[in-house]
Every structure is written in structure tokens, then in C-alpha cells.
Write a protein that holds these residues in place. Sequence first.
Motif, PDB file in Angstrom:
ATOM      1  N   MET A   1       0.849  -1.195   0.000  1.00  0.00           N
ATOM      2  CA  MET A   1       0.000   0.000   0.000  1.00  0.00           C
ATOM      3  C   MET A   1       0.889   1.252   0.000  1.00  0.00           C
ATOM      4  SD  MET A   1      -2.939   1.103   2.760  1.00  0.00           S
ATOM      5  CE  MET A   1      -3.722  -0.509   2.660  1.00  0.00           C
ATOM      6  N   ALA A   2       0.622   2.171  -0.897  1.00  0.00           N
ATOM      7  CA  ALA A   2       1.431   3.384  -1.008  1.00  0.00           C
ATOM      8  C   ALA A   2       1.269   4.259   0.224  1.00  0.00           C
ATOM      9  CB  ALA A   2       1.030   4.158  -2.257  1.00  0.00           C
ATOM     10  N   GLN A   3       2.338   4.946   0.586  1.00  0.00           N
ATOM     11  CA  GLN A   3       2.349   5.817   1.751  1.00  0.00           C
ATOM     12  C   GLN A   3       2.084   7.265   1.328  1.00  0.00           C
ATOM     13  OE1 GLN A   3       3.227   4.764   5.063  1.00  0.00           O
ATOM     14  NE2 GLN A   3       3.151   2.674   4.304  1.00  0.00           N
ATOM     15  N   ILE A   4       1.379   7.997   2.179  1.00  0.00           N
ATOM     16  CA  ILE A   4       1.212   9.444   2.013  1.00  0.00           C
ATOM     17  C   ILE A   4       1.764  10.105   3.265  1.00  0.00           C
ATOM     18  CG2 ILE A   4      -0.408  11.364   1.794  1.00  0.00           C
ATOM     19  CD1 ILE A   4      -2.288   9.576   0.316  1.00  0.00           C
ATOM     20  N   PRO A 220      -7.035  12.741   0.810  1.00  0.00           N
ATOM     21  CA  PRO A 220      -7.283  11.395   1.319  1.00  0.00           C
ATOM     22  C   PRO A 220      -8.167  11.394   2.558  1.00  0.00           C
ATOM     23  CG  PRO A 220      -5.102  12.138   1.979  1.00  0.00           C
ATOM     24  CD  PRO A 220      -5.660  13.193   1.082  1.00  0.00           C
ATOM     25  N   HIS A 249      -4.407   4.090   0.405  1.00  0.00           N
ATOM     26  CA  HIS A 249      -3.062   4.508   0.786  1.00  0.00           C
ATOM     27  C   HIS A 249      -2.961   4.418   2.303  1.00  0.00           C
ATOM     28  CE1 HIS A 249      -3.547   6.300  -3.191  1.00  0.00           C
ATOM     29  NE2 HIS A 249      -2.236   6.496  -3.253  1.00  0.00           N
ATOM     30  N   GLU A 250      -1.765   4.646   2.826  1.00  0.00           N
ATOM     31  CA  GLU A 250      -1.584   4.676   4.276  1.00  0.00           C
ATOM     32  C   GLU A 250      -1.095   6.045   4.700  1.00  0.00           C
ATOM     33  OE1 GLU A 250       1.073   2.675   7.851  1.00  0.00           O
ATOM     34  OE2 GLU A 250       0.812   1.572   5.979  1.00  0.00           O
ATOM     35  N   GLU A 255      -5.710   3.692   7.056  1.00  0.00           N
ATOM     36  CA  GLU A 255      -6.015   3.444   5.650  1.00  0.00           C
ATOM     37  C   GLU A 255      -6.865   4.592   5.140  1.00  0.00           C
ATOM     38  OE1 GLU A 255      -7.441  -0.299   2.918  1.00  0.00           O
ATOM     39  OE2 GLU A 255      -8.777   0.286   4.559  1.00  0.00           O
ATOM     40  N   THR A 265       0.729  15.087  -5.854  1.00  0.00           N
ATOM     41  CA  THR A 265       0.469  16.010  -4.749  1.00  0.00           C
ATOM     42  C   THR A 265       0.662  17.450  -5.200  1.00  0.00           C
ATOM     43  OG1 THR A 265       1.226  14.370  -3.147  1.00  0.00           O
ATOM     44  CG2 THR A 265       1.135  16.662  -2.416  1.00  0.00           C
TER      45      THR A 265
END
Length: 398
Positions: A1-4, A220, A249-250, A255, A265
Motif C-alpha cells: 500500500m502506497a504511503q502518504i 485522502p 493509501h496509508e 487506511e 500532490t
Amino acid sequence: MAQICLSDARHRWAAAQGLDAPRVESVAATLERTGWVRTLGGLAGYLALSARNPSATVEAVNAAVASGEVGVSPAVRGCIYLVPRAHQGLALRLAQKLSEKRLAKEREKLHISDDELAGVGDAIMTALADGPRTTAQLRKQLPDGTVRSLGDAGKKMGVTSTLPPALRQLEFAGRIARTPVDARLDHERYAWSRCERDVGTWSDADATTLATLVLRWAGPLTRKELAAWTGLNQTQAKGALAAANAVAHELEGDEVFLGPDAGPTPAATGTLRWLPAMDNLFALRANARHLVDPSLHDVPVTNFGSRRNGTLGAMSQPIERTIVRDGEVLGMWAWDPETEAIVHTLSPHAADDDDAHDAERDRIRAAFSTVGHGKVFSLDTDARMSARAQRLRELRWP
């Protein structure tokens, strides 16, 4: 899972809310782009719109309401919102869906039959044939015996007669519409008029549309945040996110979801904005902890609708009006009617910018001057406003 990372999330929220680069456009376009605005009979609607659209003056917003470009409508969480014409059917269908159980319980407990409501509705439509009427005017004009008092049992449920449920039924059916008296948002007095809207009934497609909109306005965001703001339950919110092709995303262990077309972004712009109470930047979030430096989470604030004070990090419906830049809370402001002064306080993390603050104060004063007061909501008082201003004067940041 992609990170933000948190800074990226803040920049996304500021951009989604139109706070990073205010845009001159129609009032309806601002609502479509950044979200429906809650109306409480105060200045919130006007200040929220002008923070995102420099051309959305009080006069311009009133004109948009008068023309029907935008309208007030029951919408999420059983509250009244300003919505663009293109979304009015969706808002009404959602409001009807969310109120079904409560309205059914009212009718059962208060012994209101379909025939009785239909009779009141027919009388209302006849009365409105000659033009708009307020609820009070309808109550006086309808023939004797048309409307029944619901007595003490009704008072306990917040329904004093059969007139309000009949009005709701007609509104949800698209046969009547409400418009603020004088097309103003700084009160909660409405006139009813006849109309012909094909409202329809709530569907799974509507849930997908709503999720797509909220992802655009607030991504998000978590599934719980989508459910809390819209009124959908957790299962419905999960299904709506899936149908909207939301991408998980995380964010700091949570989540969160973005729309499939979210893009990269946005860059920080450094745009300073003084926001109204209960602004959507906060209302669309479970709380403000990601918008506030951790060292400031415990700063006391006043919660809307609660006798208990809250904290800056936990708030989601703040009465305190806030100062933000790039998705971060820098301070708070208030109007003191006793001294006719705008009071503000900045956190130790905020670099002062006199020109930007002066421009925002000028925008606020212009709205106050046009409307004639600085209320947060319709039942706000000068004493409450002055007390909030004094609390800011006395606030000591950590």
C-alpha cells in the motif's frame, strides 16, 4: 500500500478545498468543486465561499440563491446545506434516505396516516398556488382543521403538528422547494414555493456519485470519515468507495483513500486563509489532529452543540474560527461585537504576515458590514461572541 506523508496530505486537503489557490468563478462552480456548505443562519456560508472564490461576495451569493443557481436543501446528517443546482436532486434523495426510519417512527408513534398527510399536502399545494409562503403564513392560511396539533407526544419528538412532516414529504417528492427569505443565508427563515423536480429515489449509483464527490473534496480520507459526513453506514461506505474505484493509501497508520484520478500532490502555495466556524476543511475530517501541530493538540476550544469544551486536535465542528495555511492550523480568530474588533491569536509555529492577515481581515469586515452582524449561527448572541473573543485574548499557547 502506497504511503502518504502528512505534509502531502495537508497540501491535498488545502487544494481539494480550494484554499491553496482561490478561484474566480460562479458560486455554483465553487460548491461543485469544493463541497456543499452548511448553513446555520450565521456568516459561515458567506465566509466559506469567499475564502475559496474572491468573487463570492455576500451580494453575489444572495443573487445566486435568488436565481436558483444554488439552493438550500436537506442533505447530509439531517442538516441544511447550500448546494449547486446540479446536486439538488442527489442531496434530497440522500436526505430522504437518511430520514426514512426517523420519519416512519414519528408517524407510527404520533398516529399520522398516509391519508392525513396527503390531505395536508393537498391543502399546502393549493395555498402555494398564489405564490411562496413561509411556514408561519401557511399555518395561518390553511383551512381550519387541516393541520392537527400533535400535543405533548409530538413536542417530545420535536414535531408539534402535522404541518412539518407534510412539508418534508412534499419537499422530498420535489413538489415544493424552500428558499431563504430575501435569499439570505444569515438566518433560518424559509419560504416555500411550488416546483416540479424529478427527484427519484436513492440508489447504489447515488452512493457511488456521492463517494466520488467527497473523494474530490476531502481525499485522502478514511472510510469512517466518508460514512460520518454522508450518513452512510460503514458497509455502504465501503461499497461506495469500491464502486468509485478509490485507491487505498496509508497515512500515519490509517487506511485512507484517494480518487482514481487524484494525480500528483499539489505544491504548497503559502496562501493564508481565515476560515469560518465549522468549515469543510474540518467538517469532512473525523477530527483536526492531522491539521494541527502535535504540540497544540490540547489547546482548548469550544465545540458546536456541546456544553463541554474540546481541544484543537480533537475538534471537527469548531465554533472557534481558524487561520490556516497549506492545510495547517496556525491560529484562531473571533469577532467582538462589544468593541467591534476582530481578535486573532497565532500559534508559536506561525510566522506572521501582516499584509496577508490585513487582506483577510478586510474580506471578513466586508462580509460583516454587508450582513450587519458577525454571528456564527442563528441563535448566537453578542454576549457569546464577546466571550469567545475574550478567551482568545487570554489564550496562552504551549
